[in-house]
Design an enzyme around this catalytic site. Sequence first.
Site, PDB file in Angstrom:
ATOM      1  N   HIS A  53     -28.708 -60.337  35.927  1.00 51.22           N
ATOM      2  CA  HIS A  53     -27.405 -59.681  35.775  1.00 51.22           C
ATOM      3  C   HIS A  53     -26.275 -60.501  36.380  1.00 51.22           C
ATOM      4  O   HIS A  53     -25.107 -60.357  35.988  1.00 51.22           O
ATOM      5  CB  HIS A  53     -27.455 -58.298  36.433  1.00 51.22           C
ATOM      6  CG  HIS A  53     -26.508 -57.301  35.849  1.00 51.22           C
ATOM      7  ND1 HIS A  53     -25.187 -57.599  35.562  1.00 51.22           N
ATOM      8  CD2 HIS A  53     -26.677 -56.000  35.505  1.00 51.22           C
ATOM      9  CE1 HIS A  53     -24.591 -56.517  35.075  1.00 51.22           C
ATOM     10  NE2 HIS A  53     -25.474 -55.545  35.016  1.00 51.22           N
ATOM     11  N   ASP A  97     -29.307 -57.418  13.275  1.00 51.21           N
ATOM     12  CA  ASP A  97     -30.264 -57.679  12.197  1.00 51.21           C
ATOM     13  C   ASP A  97     -30.578 -59.170  12.167  1.00 51.21           C
ATOM     14  O   ASP A  97     -29.711 -59.993  11.901  1.00 51.21           O
ATOM     15  CB  ASP A  97     -29.655 -57.217  10.865  1.00 51.21           C
ATOM     16  CG  ASP A  97     -30.575 -57.427   9.686  1.00 51.21           C
ATOM     17  OD1 ASP A  97     -31.684 -57.969   9.864  1.00 51.21           O
ATOM     18  OD2 ASP A  97     -30.185 -57.057   8.571  1.00 51.21           O
TER      19      ASP A  97
END
Length: 496
Positions: free
Chosen positions: A193, A439
Site C-alpha cells: 500500500h 476485461d
Amino acid sequence: MFINFAPISLKLLFCSFNLGSMAGPSYLVNILDSNHVSAPKGSVPSTTLALTYLDLPWFPSAPMQSLFFYEFPHPTSHFMQTTLPTLTQSLSLTLKHFFPLAAKLICPPPPLKPYILYSDGDSVPLIVAEFTGADVDHLTANYPRDFKLLHPFVPELPPSTMSSEGILVMPVMAVKVTVFPNTGVCIGMAHNHVAADGSAFMHFMRSWSSVCKSKGDSTFLDEESRRPFYNRDALGDPDGCNEEALKCYWHWISSWRENLAGPTKDISSVDKVRATFELTRAQITKLKQWLTTQCKNSSNDSEEVKISTFVVTCSIMWICMIKSQENNIQVSTNGDNDDDTFYYLLFAVDCRNRIGFPLPVTYFGNCLAPGIVRAKKSELMGEKGMVTAGKAIAKKVKEMESGAQKEAEKGPSNLEEMFRSGHHVGISGSPKFRVYDMDFGWGRPLKIEFIHIDDGGSLSLIESKNESGGMEVSLVLSKNQMDAFTSNLAESLKAF
C-alpha cells in the site's frame, strides 16, 4: 520486455481446503510457470520517487490483496499457448508506465528517508498455476464459505531483504494467475500500500486489462490524460506533515526484527466465513427515499444532508455489523455495555482534485484522507439507528468535500483514538473503481474479492456486477456472527 522463464513441474496435493459445505475430494495444484516480467528494456530510466506524508503511514500495513475471477471455457494448453503470451506482453507494456509496481521500496534506518527506487530490469514475479478439481461456481458464490478457500489464489510478495548497512529492501507487487481447466481463470494481485492506494492500483489494472484485450496495443497510454502522474511536489508539506510522518516511519523501521517477511499468522484453525451481499438498485432507491424523509423530519439543523447510495449502503451495513457483534459485546467486562460507548465507521476519501490537493485523478501514489464517523451505541442500536448513522455519514462526506486536507493532516491521531476504542468498522474498496469493467479479453469478471479484509472488522464495497445502481458488499465474520448479520440485514430490508 524481459520474461525470465523458469518452468516448474511441482504437483502439490492440498487436502486441507474444503471446496464444499461438507468434506469433499482433494484437488491438485500444478505450478506451470514462474516468471519475472519487466518493462521493455531501456524504456524506463532509473528513477527515484520520494514518499509523502500520505504514503508513509502505510508501512505497517499488510499487503493489499485482490482476486479477479473470469470465465475461461478452454483447456490449460490453450491458455498457455495463446493467452499467457499476450497477458505477459501486455503486463510488460503496462509496467512501462506504471514502473513503481516493479520497483523496490528502499527503507534506510533513521535519520534517512525511505523512497521508491526503479532500476532498468526491475520486474514483477508472475506465477501461473493450474487448479484441478475446483468448483468455480462455489469459489465465486455469494453465500458464506470458509474464508480460507480463496487463499491459494493469492500471490505472496517476495521476501524483503536487509543489507549489511541496515537498509531494508521491500518488493512492491506480485501476480498469480490460476487456470481452472475448461472453466475459468483467476488473476490474483498483491501490492504494498505504500506505493499505491486503491485508486492508483485500479488505474493500473484497468490499463493492463485494456492493453491485454487490445492484443498489446498500448498507444492509448501515451495520452497525457491516461498516463499516471508522479509529481510529488504538487502535494507540498502542509504544516510539517512529512516530518511527523517520518517519525512514525522511523519508529516502525527501528522496531523491525529478524523476521524480514514480517509477522505471519496461522489461520489454519480460524473459523470464519466470507459472504457477499447485494443491494439491488430498487432496494437502494427505497432506502434513499426513506432515509431522506426521516432525516428531514428528525433534523434540528437547518442544513440539509445528501443521502447518497454510499451513505445508505454504509448505514445499513454498519448497523447490521454492530448488531451481529452484540453477543461478543455482552460478555465483555470492559464497560462495553455502557450506552455512551462510541462506535466508529472508517472510510477512505480520495483527495485527488479536492481542495488543497491540486492533483489529477491519474496521480499515482497515496492520496487518501480518513473519513471517521462516530456515534453512541445507544443511538445506533435504537429505533432510529439508521437515521443516526445516515446523518452522521452524510455530514462527514460533505465535510470532506472541503476539509479533506485537514483530515489527512490529523489522520494518524484520529485513527489512534478509533483503534483504541475497539469498536470500529472499516470500508474497503469503492464503486468508483469500476472493477467489473476490467476485461482482459475474456469478458467481464465473474467475481471480485478483496482478501485483505480477512482480519475482520472491514467491509469491501464495490458496484454491482448485475445492474447499474446496485452495490456488492463482502465481509468476513465468524459463522455465528455471519448468521446474525444475514438475519439482521434481511429484517432491516423488509422494514423499509
